[in-house]
Design a protein around this motif. Sequence first.
Motif, mmCIF file in Angstrom:
data_model
loop_
_atom_site.group_PDB
_atom_site.id
_atom_site.type_symbol
_atom_site.label_atom_id
_atom_site.label_comp_id
_atom_site.label_asym_id
_atom_site.label_seq_id
_atom_site.Cartn_x
_atom_site.Cartn_y
_atom_site.Cartn_z
ATOM 1 N N SER A 1 0.847 -1.205 0.000
ATOM 2 C CA SER A 1 0.000 0.000 0.000
ATOM 3 C C SER A 1 0.876 1.247 0.000
ATOM 4 O O SER A 1 1.773 1.394 0.833
ATOM 5 N N THR A 2 0.606 2.153 -0.939
ATOM 6 C CA THR A 2 1.478 3.320 -1.114
ATOM 7 C C THR A 2 1.158 4.468 -0.166
ATOM 8 O O THR A 2 1.994 5.356 0.020
ATOM 9 N N SER A 3 -0.026 4.474 0.443
ATOM 10 C CA SER A 3 -0.373 5.587 1.340
ATOM 11 C C SER A 3 0.259 5.424 2.722
ATOM 12 O O SER A 3 0.453 6.400 3.445
ATOM 13 N N LEU A 4 0.598 4.185 3.087
ATOM 14 C CA LEU A 4 1.048 3.901 4.441
ATOM 15 C C LEU A 4 2.463 4.399 4.715
ATOM 16 O O LEU A 4 3.311 4.465 3.807
ATOM 17 N N ASN A 5 2.695 4.729 5.971
ATOM 18 C CA ASN A 5 4.047 5.006 6.441
ATOM 19 C C ASN A 5 4.927 3.788 6.131
ATOM 20 O O ASN A 5 4.544 2.647 6.389
ATOM 21 N N ASP A 6 6.113 4.022 5.574
ATOM 22 C CA ASP A 6 6.991 2.911 5.183
ATOM 23 C C ASP A 6 7.325 1.979 6.350
ATOM 24 O O ASP A 6 7.597 0.795 6.149
ATOM 25 N N LEU A 7 7.314 2.516 7.565
ATOM 26 C CA LEU A 7 7.629 1.688 8.733
ATOM 27 C C LEU A 7 6.581 0.599 8.929
ATOM 28 O O LEU A 7 6.903 -0.522 9.322
ATOM 29 N N PHE A 8 5.297 0.918 8.642
ATOM 30 C CA PHE A 8 4.236 -0.085 8.754
ATOM 31 C C PHE A 8 4.417 -1.145 7.670
ATOM 32 O O PHE A 8 4.249 -2.343 7.924
ATOM 33 N N ASN A 9 4.746 -0.704 6.456
ATOM 34 C CA ASN A 9 4.954 -1.661 5.367
ATOM 35 C C ASN A 9 6.110 -2.601 5.656
ATOM 36 O O ASN A 9 6.076 -3.781 5.318
ATOM 37 N N ALA A 10 7.154 -2.054 6.280
ATOM 38 C CA ALA A 10 8.325 -2.875 6.583
ATOM 39 C C ALA A 10 8.038 -3.877 7.697
ATOM 40 O O ALA A 10 8.535 -5.009 7.673
ATOM 41 N N ALA A 11 7.210 -3.478 8.648
ATOM 42 C CA ALA A 11 6.971 -4.315 9.825
ATOM 43 C C ALA A 11 5.921 -5.394 9.599
ATOM 44 O O ALA A 11 6.063 -6.513 10.100
ATOM 45 N N TYR A 12 4.872 -5.086 8.844
ATOM 46 C CA TYR A 12 3.716 -5.981 8.764
ATOM 47 C C TYR A 12 3.326 -6.263 7.313
ATOM 48 O O TYR A 12 3.223 -5.349 6.497
ATOM 49 N N SER A 13 3.051 -7.522 7.025
ATOM 50 C CA SER A 13 2.604 -7.880 5.676
ATOM 51 C C SER A 13 1.172 -7.424 5.420
ATOM 52 O O SER A 13 0.796 -7.150 4.282
ATOM 53 N N HIS A 14 0.392 -7.351 6.489
ATOM 54 C CA HIS A 14 -1.020 -6.984 6.341
ATOM 55 C C HIS A 14 -1.445 -6.156 7.546
ATOM 56 O O HIS A 14 -1.127 -6.489 8.686
ATOM 57 N N GLN A 15 -2.154 -5.051 7.275
ATOM 58 C CA GLN A 15 -2.618 -4.192 8.363
ATOM 59 C C GLN A 15 -4.135 -4.177 8.527
ATOM 60 O O GLN A 15 -4.629 -4.117 9.642
ATOM 61 N N ALA A 16 -4.874 -4.234 7.434
ATOM 62 C CA ALA A 16 -6.337 -4.162 7.560
ATOM 63 C C ALA A 16 -7.003 -4.580 6.260
ATOM 64 O O ALA A 16 -6.441 -4.427 5.174
ATOM 65 N N GLY B 1 -1.358 4.313 8.739
ATOM 66 C CA GLY B 1 -1.010 3.103 9.462
ATOM 67 C C GLY B 1 -2.237 2.405 9.990
ATOM 68 O O GLY B 1 -3.314 2.998 10.088
ATOM 69 N N ALA B 2 -2.091 1.132 10.318
ATOM 70 C CA ALA B 2 -3.189 0.355 10.902
ATOM 71 C C ALA B 2 -2.606 -0.879 11.569
ATOM 72 O O ALA B 2 -1.526 -1.344 11.205
ATOM 73 N N ILE B 3 -3.328 -1.391 12.556
ATOM 74 C CA ILE B 3 -2.903 -2.588 13.268
ATOM 75 C C ILE B 3 -3.984 -3.650 13.126
ATOM 76 O O ILE B 3 -5.116 -3.461 13.558
ATOM 77 N N ASP B 4 -3.634 -4.752 12.510
ATOM 78 C CA ASP B 4 -4.591 -5.827 12.251
ATOM 79 C C ASP B 4 -4.913 -6.594 13.527
ATOM 80 O O ASP B 4 -4.161 -6.572 14.504
ATOM 81 N N ALA B 5 -6.019 -7.321 13.494
ATOM 82 C CA ALA B 5 -6.514 -8.048 14.669
ATOM 83 C C ALA B 5 -5.532 -9.097 15.183
ATOM 84 O O ALA B 5 -5.471 -9.354 16.384
ATOM 85 N N CYS B 6 -4.757 -9.696 14.283
ATOM 86 C CA CYS B 6 -3.824 -10.748 14.729
ATOM 87 C C CYS B 6 -2.538 -10.171 15.299
ATOM 88 O O CYS B 6 -1.677 -10.910 15.776
ATOM 89 N N LEU B 7 -2.409 -8.837 15.283
ATOM 90 C CA LEU B 7 -1.187 -8.196 15.751
ATOM 91 C C LEU B 7 -1.351 -7.456 17.070
ATOM 92 O O LEU B 7 -0.415 -7.351 17.854
ATOM 93 N N GLY B 8 -2.524 -6.883 17.298
ATOM 94 C CA GLY B 8 -2.659 -5.981 18.429
ATOM 95 C C GLY B 8 -3.842 -6.243 19.330
ATOM 96 O O GLY B 8 -3.881 -7.232 20.052
ATOM 97 N N ALA B 9 -4.838 -5.347 19.288
ATOM 98 C CA ALA B 9 -5.970 -5.431 20.207
ATOM 99 C C ALA B 9 -6.864 -6.623 19.883
ATOM 100 O O ALA B 9 -7.056 -6.981 18.725
ATOM 101 N N MET B 10 -7.427 -7.229 20.917
ATOM 102 C CA MET B 10 -8.366 -8.327 20.705
ATOM 103 C C MET B 10 -9.765 -7.791 20.400
ATOM 104 O O MET B 10 -10.120 -6.678 20.796
ATOM 105 N N GLY B 11 -10.524 -8.592 19.676
ATOM 106 C CA GLY B 11 -11.931 -8.313 19.472
ATOM 107 C C GLY B 11 -12.742 -9.312 20.281
ATOM 108 O O GLY B 11 -12.226 -9.964 21.182
ATOM 109 N N ILE B 12 -14.009 -9.429 19.961
ATOM 110 C CA ILE B 12 -14.846 -10.413 20.660
ATOM 111 C C ILE B 12 -14.365 -11.837 20.355
ATOM 112 O O ILE B 12 -14.228 -12.669 21.246
ATOM 113 N N VAL B 13 -14.065 -12.104 19.086
ATOM 114 C CA VAL B 13 -13.711 -13.468 18.661
ATOM 115 C C VAL B 13 -12.217 -13.612 18.379
ATOM 116 O O VAL B 13 -11.562 -14.510 18.891
#
Length: 335
Positions: free
Chosen positions: A119-134, A175-187
Motif C-alpha cells: 500500500s502506497t499511502s502507508l508510512n513505510d515503517l508499517f509496510n516494513a513491519a507488517y505484511s497486512h494491516q487491515a 497506518g493500521a494494526i490488524d486483529a492478529c497483531l494488536g488489540a483483541m476483538g470479541i472473537v
Amino acid sequence: MVFIGMDHGTTGISFCLMDDDENILDIFKIDREDSKSGKVSAVEELSKRCDLDSVKLMAITYAMGDGISKILPTDKVKDRGILSINGAGKVTGGGTSVFSELENSNIPSIMIPGLHKHSTSLNDLFNAAYSHQASPEKVSISYNAIKETNWKNFIVADISSNSVDILIEDSKIKGAIDACLGAMGIVHGPIDLEMIRDIDEGKRTANECFSHAGAIKIAGIDGKVANMKDQLLENYKNGDEKAKLAIDTLIMTVAMEIAGLDVVCENEIEGIILTGSVGSATEPFNFQDEINKYFKNKYELKVISKESGAIGAAQIARDVYNGKKNILGIEVVLS
C-alpha cells in the motif's frame, strides 16, 4: 442515481444504497450461511430496493484485499483481489457466493484494496513491519469517518468480532494494526506465546488460535457457539465475572493500540472515531465511556454507525463516479 457500498464483514455481508446527495436509501445485511446455501440472493435483495438500471456504481470490499493496492474496476482485478483466503478467520463461502453473484450481474463495480505491505499511502515503517494491516472495509469505514467529522488527523477504532485501529494523518491512511497483531476483538485476537507453542506442537492451527484469541477466550465461551458475541454480552449483563474481565481486557488492549498509533502520528490527533458492533455499543456497557477512562478525556470521541463499512463504500462509489481520483491516499484507476 443510486450508489451501492458492500461491506464483506465477519458475520455477514452488508449493503448500503445511497443517492447522489449522500442520502442513505437503505441498509441491509445478508447472512453468510444464507448466501452460501442459496437461500438469499444479493442481486434479488438489491432489486427489491432499487431499479438496478439506476445503479451508477458499486464499491465492493472482499476478504483481505491484499492482491491489489489501488481502487480498480472489478473486471480488471485478478483472483478477486486476494493472495489467499487462508489464515483469515472463519471461512464459510458466503462472501464468495455473493461476490460471484455480483460479478455475474450487470452492476458496474469497483474494488477497494486492503492495507498491506504494497500500500502506497502507508508510512513505510508499517509496510516494513507488517505484511497486512487491515482488510478493505477498514478503508471504507475510514472514509465514512472523515465524511462525518471533517477531521484530518484522527484514529478510527473498529471494534467487533475483530478489533482494527487505523491512523489517518493529513486525510490519508498512514497506518493500521490488524486483529492478529494488536488489540483483541470479541472473537479474534493476537497470537501469544502459549498459542505459538500450541501451533508448534500441532495442537491447533494458527488460524484456530487466531479465531479464539479474543474476549471469548477469557470468558470461557466455546468458539463453536454460533452467537459468541451475544453470549458474551448476555453473560456480562448477568454479572458474570469472567465476562466482565473479558470486556475490560478487550477495552485495555484497544486503548493500548490507540495510544501506540498516536505516538507515530506527526500531527496532533483531533479525536478518536469509534465504530463496529462493540465500539458503537451503549448497552450493556458504554464503550465510549470505558475507553475514555484510559485517556482521561484527552481525546474528543465520536461514534459513527456500526454500518460505516457499507456506508463508506457507497460514499466511495459516489465520489469515484463523480471523478475523484484519490481516496485517503489510495489511487483510483478506472482504465
